[in-house]
Structure formats: C-alpha cells, structure tokens
Motif scaffolding. Structure first.
Motif, PDB file in Angstrom:
ATOM      1  N   ARG A   1       9.469  15.026  -0.838  1.00  0.00           N
ATOM      2  CA  ARG A   1       8.641  15.778   0.120  1.00  0.00           C
ATOM      3  C   ARG A   1       8.769  15.185   1.524  1.00  0.00           C
ATOM      4  N   GLY A   2       8.714  13.868   1.620  1.00  0.00           N
ATOM      5  CA  GLY A   2       8.785  13.230   2.930  1.00  0.00           C
ATOM      6  C   GLY A   2      10.103  13.493   3.649  1.00  0.00           C
ATOM      7  N   ILE A   3      11.221  13.422   2.930  1.00  0.00           N
ATOM      8  CA  ILE A   3      12.520  13.678   3.552  1.00  0.00           C
ATOM      9  C   ILE A   3      12.627  15.144   3.968  1.00  0.00           C
TER      10      ILE A   3
ATOM     11  N   ALA B   1       0.817  -1.217   0.000  1.00  0.00           N
ATOM     12  CA  ALA B   1       0.000   0.000   0.000  1.00  0.00           C
ATOM     13  C   ALA B   1       0.850   1.266   0.000  1.00  0.00           C
ATOM     14  N   THR B   2       1.976   1.259   0.715  1.00  0.00           N
ATOM     15  CA  THR B   2       2.799   2.468   0.769  1.00  0.00           C
ATOM     16  C   THR B   2       3.363   2.803  -0.598  1.00  0.00           C
TER      17      THR B   2
ATOM     18  N   LEU C   1       2.550  11.879   4.131  1.00  0.00           N
ATOM     19  CA  LEU C   1       2.400  10.449   3.871  1.00  0.00           C
ATOM     20  C   LEU C   1       3.398   9.710   4.746  1.00  0.00           C
ATOM     21  N   ASP C   2       2.920   8.752   5.498  1.00  0.00           N
ATOM     22  CA  ASP C   2       3.783   8.005   6.411  1.00  0.00           C
ATOM     23  C   ASP C   2       4.708   7.086   5.618  1.00  0.00           C
ATOM     24  N   LEU C   3       6.006   7.395   5.650  1.00  0.00           N
ATOM     25  CA  LEU C   3       7.004   6.605   4.925  1.00  0.00           C
ATOM     26  C   LEU C   3       7.840   5.742   5.865  1.00  0.00           C
ATOM     27  N   SER C   4       7.376   5.567   7.078  1.00  0.00           N
ATOM     28  CA  SER C   4       8.184   4.852   8.076  1.00  0.00           C
ATOM     29  C   SER C   4       8.398   3.383   7.737  1.00  0.00           C
ATOM     30  N   ALA C   5       7.551   2.822   6.870  1.00  0.00           N
ATOM     31  CA  ALA C   5       7.758   1.426   6.459  1.00  0.00           C
ATOM     32  C   ALA C   5       9.075   1.253   5.720  1.00  0.00           C
ATOM     33  N   PHE C   6       9.617   2.347   5.157  1.00  0.00           N
ATOM     34  CA  PHE C   6      10.885   2.298   4.430  1.00  0.00           C
ATOM     35  C   PHE C   6      12.093   2.525   5.346  1.00  0.00           C
TER      36      PHE C   6
END
Length: 398
Positions: A362-364, A65-66, A376-381
């Motif tokens: 954008r997330g970084i 999903a991410t 957007l939650d990118l913590s899975a990476f």
C-alpha cells in the motif's frame, strides 16, 4: 510467454511474487491512479521465489515502532481480507492462527531487551506480555526452562496464516483490474541521467516506462545494477523442517524462538522448525542445495532439549529458501533512489516480507500515485540510508 500489449507503461514492476503483486493490486485501489502497469516475472511458477518458501507467520513483537505498526495493519488486512478485496464472494476468508511468538531469554541482557521491546509494543496497543520463567512454565509446562530467565509472548494477532492464498488473490485481483503480467526476464535497463527510460525483456522487446519498481526479491542487487544503482541485498539460505512427534503436545505450541537460534511452532497436527545455517554465507541465486546435517547437528538437539516430548520425532518434509537479506540492518529498503527518482525499491525484507506485504505494498502504491506515504509513514525504511550508512535499529531479528 504473453506479449505486452503496449510498448510503453506508466509503471513497470520487476518481479511478480508477493511484493510485485501487492504493489500492483494496491495501485488499483489508489484514488486518482489511472496509469498503465506491467509486471514482469521471470518464473511464473514461482518455484524458487522466497514467497513460495515462506512459513507464513506474522508478529507484533518488534522493537521498532514502524515495524510494529506495519504488522498491525498486516493483521487487520488478514482478518478483513474479503472486505479489502471488495467483498468478492469468491475470495476466501483468511484465518490467523493466533497462538503467538514466544521469545525465550537466557541472559540478563536479553531479558532487559525483551522488557524494552514489550514497553514499545504495549504503548502501541499490542497484547505482548513479559513473563517470568515460572509464568511460562505454568502456561506451557512442556518446556525445559532451567536456563531461561524470562520471555515475551503475545496471543493476539500473532501466529501464522495462509500466505499463499493472500498472494494468489493479489495476483488474481490485480489482473482482473487490468494489470498486465508477462512471463519474461528484464535483461537491461536504459537510464539517461537521473531517469530510467526503458527496460529490455529477454526476447529483445524494449518497453518504455515512467517508473520502475524493483520487486525482485533476492535478485534485487542484480536488478539495481542494471540501472547503475547499488543495494546491499543478497540471497541467504534459511531451512525449514516439518516433523511429526511420537508424543504430540496437548496444546498448540507457540512459535518459540530458542536462544540457540532455532524456532519451532505447531503446524496443524505437525510441527515446523527452522533456522539459519551455521555458516550464513551469501548464496548464489540458484543455490538451493540442502544441508541435511543441519537437522541432526542443530535443529533436533535444540528442540529436544527445550521440549523433552520431542525426543522422538520424524521429519516428513523439508525445504530451503532464500531470504532477501539486507546486510546493512536486516530491514526493508524502500523508496526512490536519490540519484534516479523514478526507480523505486521495495527490497531487503530479510524474512519479514510476507507479513509486511499488505502495509508496504500500500505504501509503495501511495508513493507512486501521490509522491508520498499517506496511510503509514514508511520513511524510516528509506533506501538511501545505505549510502549514509545509517542503520534502521531493530533488535527483534530472527
């Protein structure tokens, strides 16, 4: 070589290709960020950068999903590019050629995997269809499908775009907003305890820094090692061939992922095909030697079998580039090093990098500015999963 104007920067980004430039530009868009930023690029021509060898494709068809959400924002960004760039009239509109990816399954197991992925994609609002062999044949009668059981296809926000223009305007707009770019190589990183204090440039200049961002593509491991850190990213060769067909198809060819591992799509009036080599070894950073036997032995037989009209074709261009290949699970490695929190990774995209650059840049930038991902939650990476040997599960790897 442009000399840095300062001896100290709040953020030093190592690598100025798509990710260095994306993070730099997004930092200029963060409310409350007023720090100084230096982007250090060893080759400002980007001749050998992965960014320069990209096929500029984007897809929603992932199983995780991410990854899907990252690409959904990527499509939104492409379609509204000028708006994101502040409605600057000099910024061109980008066109997303949405004729989609078509995954072809030749086993029951692969068919079931496509069905599971389609369910995840559909739940997130994508237009992916799971198609029977007969449905594929009706939509695209030029395929030879005797060995195919089913496929997945999506005609919305999936295809290819002008990634070079997106990259160019990341750089231009970042510079216009005050971000400094310097032609140099980082030759050393000074670290005391759990913090990086400075980087040394190739002319011997020491630059103090508050945060370091590793955006050095296939060289990510070498950059990390200078700070006493490890990351499982290596250069892997990927080959691209552009060819003309004596009997061109009368409709656009979706980006077709053949069970052989070869992929092929329309590219204007020509066609583009690609694949990994048979021996997918870790390449040297400067190894761009071309294996000309790959076309005759693997690529052309696969596409001519799948699309009989491609029996007579002529290669008109070819190149080899490097994936920044994450050997753990072929997905992004992001975030702060646990043992050195002011060293940030944005690496290991394994071929997904260009399409993911808008959302992950954008997330970084959010992580640097606010200490957390906001949009957007990118913590899975999380990069630290490599030390825990925890894989990011994604079945749709090309």
């Amino acid at each position: 070589m442009r000399t840095p104007t300062r001896s100290s920067y709040d953020v030093v980004i190592i690598g100025g290709a798509i990710y260095g430039s994306s993070v730099a530009w997004w930092l200029t868009q963060m409310a409350g960020f007023d720090g100084t930023v230096l982007v250090v690029e060893r080759d400002p021509t980007y001749t050998f950068a992965s960014t320069s060898h990209t096929n500029s494709c984007i897809r929603q068809q992932f199983s995780n999903a991410t990854n899907i959400q990252v690409s959904q924002f990527g499509a939104q960004f492409i379609r509204n590019f000028r708006s994101f760039m502040g409605d600057n009239p000099d910024v061109p509109n980008l066109t997303l050629q949405s004729f989609g990816y078509l995954y072809l399954a030749d086993t029951p197991e692969f068919t079931q995997s496509l069905q599971r992925s389609q369910a995840v994609q559909s739940a997130l609002g994508t237009a992916t269809r799971h198609m029977s062999r007969d449905e594929i044949a009706q939509a695209y009668p030029f395929y030879q499908l005797d060995d195919i059981l089913a496929g997945n296809h999506n005609l919305v926000d999936e295809g290819y775009f002008d990634g070079g223009t997106m990259f160019d305007w990341f750089k231009r707009s970042a510079r216009a907003a005050g971000i400094e770019f310097v032609h140099a190589e980082v030759t050393a990183i000074t670290r005391k305890g759990d913090r990086v204090n400075s980087v040394t440039l190739s002319d011997g200049t020491d630059i103090a820094c508050g945060t370091v961002v590793n955006a050095s593509g296939p060289r990510a491991a070498a950059t990390a090692q200078m700070a006493g850190l490890e990351i499982p990213v290596v250069p892997r060769k990927r080959y691209t061939f552009v060819f003309d067909a004596a009997q061109p198809l009368d409709i656009d060819l979706p980006l077709t992922i053949d069970p052989s591992g070869v992929h092929v799509r329309s590219d204007g009036k020509y066609y583009m095909a690609g694949c990994p080599p048979e021996d997918d070894y870790d390449a040297a950073y400067d190894d761009f030697d071309f294996d000309h036997s790959l076309w005759e032995n693997k690529v052309w037989p696969a596409i001519a079998t799948r699309i009989p009209q491609f029996e007579a074709v002529k290669v008109i261009n070819e190149w080899v580039g490097h994936y920044a290949y994450n050997t753990l699970d072929q997905n992004a490695l992001l975030g702060r090093a646990q043992s050195c929190p002011n060293f940030i990774f944005v690496n290991g995209f394994s071929g997904h990098g260009l399409q993911q650059a808008p959302a992950i840049g954008r997330g970084i930038a959010e992580l640097i500015t606010y200490g957390t991902y906001r949009s957007l939650d990118l913590s899975a990476f999380d990069v630290n999963r490599t030390h825990r040997n925890e894989s990011f599960l994604e079945t749709a790897i090309i």
